[in-house]
Motif scaffolding. Structure first.
Motif, mmCIF file in Angstrom:
data_model
loop_
_atom_site.group_PDB
_atom_site.id
_atom_site.type_symbol
_atom_site.label_atom_id
_atom_site.label_comp_id
_atom_site.label_asym_id
_atom_site.label_seq_id
_atom_site.Cartn_x
_atom_site.Cartn_y
_atom_site.Cartn_z
ATOM 1 N N UNK A 466 0.751 -1.059 0.108
ATOM 2 C CA UNK A 466 0.169 -0.127 0.273
ATOM 3 C C UNK A 466 1.287 1.430 0.420
ATOM 4 N N UNK A 467 0.960 2.092 -0.008
ATOM 5 C CA UNK A 467 1.278 3.583 -0.355
ATOM 6 C C UNK A 467 -0.072 4.657 0.120
ATOM 7 N N UNK A 468 0.767 5.227 1.365
ATOM 8 C CA UNK A 468 -0.305 6.656 2.469
ATOM 9 C C UNK A 468 0.136 7.747 1.987
ATOM 10 N N UNK A 469 -1.056 8.236 1.771
ATOM 11 C CA UNK A 469 -0.048 10.017 1.632
ATOM 12 C C UNK A 469 -1.337 10.326 2.436
ATOM 13 N N UNK A 470 -1.331 12.149 3.096
ATOM 14 C CA UNK A 470 -2.507 12.960 4.304
ATOM 15 C C UNK A 470 -1.989 14.462 3.397
ATOM 16 N N UNK A 496 -3.595 3.913 -1.159
ATOM 17 C CA UNK A 496 -3.832 3.304 -2.600
ATOM 18 C C UNK A 496 -3.024 1.906 -2.766
ATOM 19 N N UNK A 497 -3.197 1.177 -3.368
ATOM 20 C CA UNK A 497 -2.744 -0.250 -4.007
ATOM 21 C C UNK A 497 -1.579 0.439 -4.835
ATOM 22 N N UNK A 498 -0.042 -0.057 -4.316
ATOM 23 C CA UNK A 498 1.384 0.599 -5.796
ATOM 24 C C UNK A 498 1.667 1.041 -6.737
ATOM 25 N N UNK A 499 0.396 -0.124 -7.403
ATOM 26 C CA UNK A 499 0.142 0.241 -9.298
ATOM 27 C C UNK A 499 -0.806 1.095 -9.396
ATOM 28 N N UNK A 500 -1.813 1.844 -8.553
ATOM 29 C CA UNK A 500 -2.549 3.104 -8.554
ATOM 30 C C UNK A 500 -2.090 4.422 -7.771
ATOM 31 N N UNK A 501 -1.545 4.022 -7.664
ATOM 32 C CA UNK A 501 -0.305 4.863 -7.033
ATOM 33 C C UNK A 501 0.693 5.962 -7.610
#
Length: 706
Positions: A466-470, A496-501
């Protein structure tokens, strides 16, 4: 929390994978333009570097001041000067043979040297000059004048001590030649600047093709906001490219004026100035239009005024004011960075004499500040010399860093509060903004606000697959007395999943919110903060909210959209919390950017690719109803104009129904294919005719094909 304004919020992630689509937002954002070659020399980030010019009472440069004679103070505390250099750059002809005998290279070309092989010695005792040609504002005649002046300097006045770079801006920044003293190479590059690459009219000229008072053109202002922003952002990008060179840089900006409409992003102006000062770069602005006069009846470049304006004097006054406005920002850029503004002259060569004179002799001082606190406050620099009757010039100070990870929650909230109140721009998270207006019930107006930032501005945290952002979004509207009239705050959590990020990195992020306001004059300011890194971005502008009472034929803002999306759609992996979420639960009567079950995605700045379709969306108020059918009858028509030539025209479109649940309001959505239109600036004219009352409205707004 003020209750006079209500607001709604929505987050949309637009996943555009193509490089061209990603470049569209990159062209508009602060510091987002990328220049091909980047210098590799680095300066210790903890060291403060300041260049100092010393003159005597007669204004002559003083070049014999020793290191121990300089006294440097930061916030009135003495600092130890640890690095010292005196740059003495000859201004006259040099003996090339003597240079070779002393081991000095005759030719330096940073663009031809691999980064690992570049030497700091190549910049010693060199004058660094960047020639920047703004093709988006220069007419053919003005570009020829600018290039000819630059060619004269390179051919007859430059020496091996002058390292010159050449850059251009049309819709993107391009470094066509990096710093070099190769005279033949520079002359060849200047010859390649084909005047045909720029249009014959600038954006400012296009904005007033008609002089009739009966033709209201408010959306030209909106275009100038982002057209000016993109040019200012291009200058800031060049400053960042050469930031790692401690030597003084001189950027000569050739343009056909920078329109100051009074509603451009004021934060971008200050950000550009701050970026140049941080990079030790002085900006010398040149109004390449030369000596301008405005004949009462117009001149050969455009038609004369029409209607009452021709006889009332408002046409001449308007053109004179437009000329002054187009030079105001040029003067600000030069004055606030230690450069000079050259205006109202057909001889552009004095700008080079000024650059040479200002950089003949100066000192570069470096120190490690005794105050190591990363509190983000402004540190005032004062430099003195242990001699009498000497005048000193240097930058006034800098802003200290602040470790975001070490801030408490209260400190983070205080940072946002201070960011709202401090007169300093923030450009670490670049974004652009568009505020539109639509009629609401009663005497209020709905103001949808769209913010757009590049996907590559997001710093994702890796957590497994997963990829996180805020992000935190804060918006505030103030009245002329500074009182808060509207406020919105949202926290956006992205998981988001890594691919979508990765797909988002190559696309655009659109955040929308809105306010419900009464007519009047306001100030709008937005902040974006990356809650993982603490980086900030800001945007501010005056805001005029019109009275849309429907007593006569009126239109809302005309929104140019790049696509239509499902109105009920929501991006998976994106969560909102905060004030905006609670107000959304209260619910407004309608979202003004929704037509049917589709939502218009604004193209902020009206910038499109040639293969796209532009969706023209607006509302009409005050149309008369047919006495028999009790229904309205509108006819709309679109025209696209390039210069004085009409290049595309739509068939008349009839609308004979009120908007659902809103008698007196009509929605108009038109699709305009842009295929076949070349790159450049166009004018889109919208004609609305009330067939019942026989009333007309003409609206014109610029359209940019990149």
């Amino acid at each position: 929390m003020p209750t006079a304004a209500r607001r709604w919020t929505r987050w949309i992630a637009l996943l555009f994978v193509s490089a061209a689509a990603a470049a569209q937002i990159g062209n508009q954002n602060t510091g987002a333009e990328q220049v091909r070659r980047r210098p590799i020399f680095r300066v210790d980030s903890n060291m403060v570097v300041v260049d100092v010019t010393v003159r005597d009472r007669k204004g002559n440069l003083v070049g014999d001041v020793r290191k121990e004679e300089f006294l440097v103070f930061e916030d009135n505390i003495r600092q130890e000067v640890v690095t010292f250099a005196r740059e003495e750059i000859p201004a006259g002809p040099v003996d090339e043979g003597a240079d070779k005998a002393e081991g000095q290279p005759a030719v330096v070309n940073l663009g031809a040297v691999a980064p690992a092989l570049r030497r700091q010695e190549d910049l010693q005792d060199k004058r660094l000059v960047i020639l920047f040609f703004d093709l988006s504002s220069l007419s053919t005649e003005d570009l020829i004048r600018s290039v000819s002046t630059a060619t004269e300097f390179v051919a007859n006045k430059s020496t091996r001590h002058d390292l010159v770079a050449i850059a251009t801006y049309d819709s993107t920044v391009e470094m066509i030649q990096d710093l070099t003293n190769d005279r033949d190479l520079l002359l060849k590059t200047l010859r390649q600047l084909n005047p045909a690459e720029t249009g014959d009219t600038s954006a400012e000229e296009e904005s007033e093709e008609e002089g009739s008072e009966d033709l209201f053109v408010p959306d030209v202002v909106q275009f100038n906001i982002f057209n000016t922003d993109r040019r200012l952002s291009a200058i800031e990008s060049l400053a960042k490219v050469y930031r790692e060179f401690p030597e003084r840089k001189s950027l000569i900006y050739f343009s056909g004026g920078l329109a100051t409409t009074g509603v451009e992003n004021q934060a971008q102006v200050r950000s550009t100035v701050d970026g140049a000062n941080r990079s030790n770069m002085s900006i010398y602005t040149v109004d390449s239009r030369g000596l301008l006069a405005e004949p009462a009846g117009g001149d050969a470049r455009r038609g004369g005024a029409a209607g009452r304006a021709m006889f009332s004097g408002t046409a001449v006054t308007g053109r004179r004011d437009a000329l002054a406005d187009s030079q105001e920002t040029l003067f600000t850029l030069a004055h606030d960075t230690g450069g000079t503004a050259l205006q109202d002259t057909n001889d552009l060569s004095p700008v080079f004499d000024k650059v040479v004179n200002d950089t003949r002799s100066y000192y570069v001082l470096g120190y490690y500040p005794t105050n190591r606190s990363e509190d983000g406050r402004f540190r005032k620099i004062r430099v003195e010399v242990a001699r009498a009757d000497l005048r000193i010039q240097h930058r006034p100070g800098y802003f200290a860093a602040k470790a975001f990870s070490r801030m408490t929650e209260a400190e983070r909230d205080r940072q946002l509060e201070e960011a709202f109140n401090v007169d300093r721009p923030f450009s670490e998270v670049p974004f652009i903004l568009e505020a539109d207006y639509f009629k609401d019930e009663g005497q209020t107006t709905l103001l949808p606000v769209s913010l757009q930032l590049a996907g590559d501005a997001i710093q994702f945290e890796v957590r497994g697959d997963r990829r996180l952002a805020a992000f935190e979004f804060l918006g505030r509207i103030t009245d002329p007395r500074g009182r808060v009239a509207g406020l919105v705050r949202d926290i956006v959590q992205v998981r988001l999943p890594a691919e979508k990020a990765e797909r988002i990195r190559g696309g655009q992020i659109l955040y929308t919110t809105g306010f419900q306001m009464r007519p009047g004059q306001y100030g709008l300011k937005f902040l974006i903060r990356d809650n993982r890194t603490g980086k900030l971005g800001s945007f501010e502008q005056p805001l005029a909210v019109p009275l849309l009472d429907g007593k006569s034929l009126q239109t809302s803002s005309i929104v140019l959209g790049s696509r239509l999306v499902e109105a009920a759609g929501r991006t998976q992996g994106v969560e909102l919390s905060g004030f905006g979420e609670r107000f959304r639960e209260l619910g407004l009567r309608r979202d003004p950017l929704v037509t049917g079950n589709k939502r218009v995605v604004p193209s902020i700045g009206n910038v499109f690719l040639g293969r796209q379709t532009a969706y023209v969306y607006f509302e009409v108020y005050g149309a008369a109803a047919n006495p028999d059918s009790r229904k309205p009858a509108l006819e709309t028509r679109l025209q696209i104009v390039h210069g004085s030539r009409r290049v595309r025209e739509s068939q008349p479109e009839r609308i004979e129904d009120w908007m659902k649940d809103s008698r007196g309001t009509m929605q108009v959505t038109l699709a305009v294919p842009l295929q076949g239109l070349g790159k450049g600036n166009y004018v889109l004219q919208v004609h609305v005719r009330d067939l019942v009352a026989e009333a007309n409205i003409f609206r014109r707004l610029p359209l940019v094909i990149s």
